[in-house]
Design an enzyme around this catalytic site. Sequence first.
Site, PDB file in Angstrom:
ATOM      1  CE  LYS A 232       1.920  -6.407   5.220  1.00  0.00           C
ATOM      2  NZ  LYS A 232       0.758  -5.809   4.794  1.00  0.00           N
ATOM      3  CG  HIS A 256      -2.900  -3.174   3.173  1.00  0.00           C
ATOM      4  ND1 HIS A 256      -3.203  -4.360   4.167  1.00  0.00           N
ATOM      5  CD2 HIS A 256      -3.276  -3.728   2.043  1.00  0.00           C
ATOM      6  CE1 HIS A 256      -3.718  -5.361   3.579  1.00  0.00           C
ATOM      7  NE2 HIS A 256      -3.845  -5.226   2.323  1.00  0.00           N
ATOM      8  N   GLY A 289       5.973   1.333  -0.235  1.00  0.00           N
ATOM      9  CA  GLY A 289       6.566   2.501  -0.924  1.00  0.00           C
ATOM     10  C   GLY A 289       7.779   2.373  -1.450  1.00  0.00           C
TER      11      GLY A 289
END
Length: 357
Positions: A232, A256, A289
């Site tokens: 990630k 992040h 987002g």
Amino acid sequence: MRERDMQPDHLVTVADFQEASRHAISEPAWDYITGGSGDEITVRANTSVFEERRILPRMLRETSSIDTRTTILGAESGKPFAIAPMALQRLFHPEGEIATARAAARNDIPFSLATLSSIEMAKVVEHGGQFFFQLYWLRDRGLMAEMLAGAETFGCRAVILTVDAPPLGHRLRDVRNGFRLPDDVYPANIVSEDDEAAESLRDSVDLTFDTSLNWDDLEWIKEHCSLPLVIKGLLHPDDARAAVEHGADGIVVSNHGGRQLDQAVTSLEVLPLIREAVGPDLELVLDSGVRSGRDVLLALARGADSVFIGRPALWGLAVAGADGVSQVLGILEAELLDAMSLSGTRTIAEAKELAVW
């Protein structure tokens, strides 16, 4: 918002929950959820990039039956989204990660448990369904090995190694607020209740994280854990290729949430480049987002297999605990179903074939 409009049954969008959560918790805690690093350019770009994209819908397709079922990192899921790994959730509600895990199970989606969870793994997994364990690279290899063994014992479906936070980003809201952890909130997987915990998240990170992490260290994780390994925090196509070369089973395309490098590119912008770099088969999750079901559909159409839900879940948690998280997830599901119906897509596979301008 009027007081009546801040009640959960009057909240009908993620934005409503964001505003209502401002009144449910302290200003420093709300800023901790909502803010990012630097001037928060990337925080704003993460959402505006979705607003700038347009779906090209298909017509005359029978959409009376829509199937959103899929598999996310080896876990069956009723929707193409899961709860992102997020730290210290008892800052926002007394039940913290337990409430979020319970809501995820109720909504038939996986939950990601963070290394910096404010409730230890054994207690959280009792209340959830399928889960992932998010790992930070720590100085204490023995502690990492223990956590990985626990993840396997408790039936975790994948380990998510976060690689974009060797140091924490410079989060100015927290600096201005003099943000400190309450005495009863601490990273429970790292320290015990009797330990003298660091006052701030940055102090905990400085004391425990190992900034020497590199590609060769992935082999150590694979030696100590048989679970699929997902990376990630990748944004560059060359890093995505390197992840494949080093045996990664999936990638979470993420900046992040704008909390690390300010002015970093957005996940949605680079997603097609990452997909091109790794090919059609490697699993990609988009993080950062997502604020609506339409955003979920856009991410699928741009190359993601699924998305992670971050701040919206915490805003729901702050407003009404597990019920608030569940309501946020329900809003996202309803918006996704509506967007799929109106765009002529009946399955996740068809959603991936949509054109986006």
